[in-house]
Design a protein around this motif. Structure first.
Motif, PDB file in Angstrom:
ATOM      1  N   ASP A 251       0.839  -1.195   0.000  1.00 51.53           N
ATOM      2  CA  ASP A 251       0.000   0.000   0.000  1.00 51.53           C
ATOM      3  C   ASP A 251       0.879   1.252   0.000  1.00 51.53           C
ATOM      4  OD1 ASP A 251      -2.072  -1.771   0.131  1.00 51.53           O
ATOM      5  OD2 ASP A 251      -2.470  -1.480   2.259  1.00 51.53           O
ATOM      6  N   LYS A 252       0.322   2.374  -0.455  1.00 48.81           N
ATOM      7  CA  LYS A 252       1.090   3.609  -0.612  1.00 48.81           C
ATOM      8  C   LYS A 252       0.881   4.534   0.586  1.00 48.81           C
ATOM      9  CE  LYS A 252       2.422   2.284  -4.692  1.00 48.81           C
ATOM     10  NZ  LYS A 252       3.804   1.814  -4.912  1.00 48.81           N
ATOM     11  N   TYR A 253       1.993   5.027   1.137  1.00 48.56           N
ATOM     12  CA  TYR A 253       1.944   5.931   2.286  1.00 48.56           C
ATOM     13  C   TYR A 253       2.124   7.364   1.835  1.00 48.56           C
ATOM     14  CZ  TYR A 253       3.037   7.985   6.845  1.00 48.56           C
ATOM     15  OH  TYR A 253       3.038   8.755   7.985  1.00 48.56           O
ATOM     16  N   ASN A 254       1.247   8.253   2.314  1.00 48.05           N
ATOM     17  CA  ASN A 254       1.355   9.682   2.031  1.00 48.05           C
ATOM     18  C   ASN A 254       1.937  10.370   3.258  1.00 48.05           C
ATOM     19  OD1 ASN A 254       0.782  12.499   1.866  1.00 48.05           O
ATOM     20  ND2 ASN A 254      -0.751  12.088   0.285  1.00 48.05           N
ATOM     21  N   TRP A 260      -2.640   5.929   4.458  1.00 48.78           N
ATOM     22  CA  TRP A 260      -2.298   4.904   3.485  1.00 48.78           C
ATOM     23  C   TRP A 260      -3.397   4.785   2.438  1.00 48.78           C
ATOM     24  CZ3 TRP A 260       2.204   1.954   3.610  1.00 48.78           C
ATOM     25  CH2 TRP A 260       2.978   2.060   4.775  1.00 48.78           C
ATOM     26  N   SER A 263      -3.565  -0.761  -2.175  1.00 44.67           N
ATOM     27  CA  SER A 263      -3.279  -1.211  -3.535  1.00 44.67           C
ATOM     28  C   SER A 263      -3.756  -2.654  -3.685  1.00 44.67           C
ATOM     29  CB  SER A 263      -1.779  -1.124  -3.824  1.00 44.67           C
ATOM     30  OG  SER A 263      -1.067  -1.979  -2.950  1.00 44.67           O
TER      31      SER A 263
END
Length: 313
Positions: A251-254, A260, A263
């Motif tokens: 998963d993508k972390y901001n 998060w 994905s």
């Protein structure tokens, strides 16, 4: 448990590690989207931390990592707490993990968590390593926290998500020189399977850790699951130390919103865990966004390998 026993345990057994702390705490409505992240729970939600630790032990974890990754003295002081209070929060993080262990798995181990300076910056630097400090600054940042965790009582130290080779070298030397009787592993934050996040070749990092007389293992954590197999293929031929893997699902972390984005999770622990074991992984768990259900599955797969625990307890 003495250092040599921990080292033998890691070398001679397949061990289930726990999973995410921060994203599990979010399920209990604990605020994590600020500079303290999961360390917020150390202030007034110790019961929630204990529940998370218990959930992982109940899922089959042999080792739990304390909620002290982002529990840095400076971070608490920046929020208006005193130095003494900051140390108490860190101590509480150790004690609540031990309480959970004693209630659910008396043979379990508690690993005191040390995060990188990049985590304190709270801007995603733990995934880039884009910072440079002097050894004196690193000492001022890390030493008292590590000393407090060890004195409060843990079985080993888990140095997590370190993206910066200079920081790795500082922490390894600090452990060897100041805490030679405490087992520890250093887990890398990687850019890809061949490079540390700051661009240093992983081969160079592993060769350096090999030379540290008291290092107990080398880890890879908080990298997407597909990176683990090729990273192990790079690391395994270079070291005799136990290898530890605890990836995130991808998963993508901001780093701005501290949140998060999910994905597609196109992976199978049933396939990958045996593969990782073949490539030298001795300790297997999960990092951010993994769950007790994931750890339960990993534990089940490890059990099918029928590698007995070798009577340390």
């Amino acid at each position: 448990m003495e250092k040599i026993s921990i080292n033998n345990y890691l070398k001679n057994n397949l061990v289930t590690l726990d999973g995410a702390m921060g994203t599990e705490l979010e399920k209990y409505d604990v605020k994590t989207n600020d500079s303290l992240w999961s360390a917020n729970a150390l202030i007034n939600h110790l019961d929630k931390i204990k529940q998370v630790h218990q959930s992982y032990f109940n899922a089959g974890a042999d080792i739990t990592i304390t909620d002290t990754y982002q529990a840095n003295i400076e971070a608490f002081e920046n929020r208006g707490y005193s130095h003494v209070q900051a140390l108490e929060f860190i101590q509480n993080g150790i004690n609540v993990a031990k309480e959970a262990r004693n209630k659910t798995n008396i043979n379990g181990l508690v690993a005191g968590c040390i995060g990188p300076y990049g985590a304190y910056l709270a801007d995603g630097s733990e995934y880039t390593g884009n910072y440079q400090l002097s050894d004196k600054s690193y000492f001022n940042f890390h030493y008292e926290k590590i000393k407090t965790i060890i004195e409060t009582g843990v079985d080993l130290i888990s140095i997590d998500t370190i993206p910066n080779f200079k920081e790795i070298k500082f922490l390894g030397k600090l452990m060897d020189q100041k805490f030679p009787n405490t087992p520890y592993w250093i887990s890398l934050s990687i850019k890809n399977p061949a490079y540390l996040a700051d661009g240093t070749p992983i081969s160079q990092v592993v060769n350096w850790i090999n030379k540290q007389t008291t290092a107990s293992g080398i880890g890879i954590n908080c990298t997407p699951i597909p990176n683990i197999t090729p990273a192990l293929k790079n690391i395994n031929p270079l070291t005799n130390l136990p290898l530890i893997v605890y990836p995130n699902p991808g998963d993508k972390y901001n780093p701005t919103t501290k949140t998060w984005t999910t994905s597609n999770h196109n992976y199978s622990f049933e396939k990958l865990v045996p593969e990782w074991i073949t490539l030298g992984a001795k300790v297997i768990g999960g990092c951010c966004r993994t769950t007790p259900a994931d750890i339960k599955l990993i534990h089940k797969i490890i059990q099918t390998k029928k590698v007995p625990l070798k009577g340390l307890f």
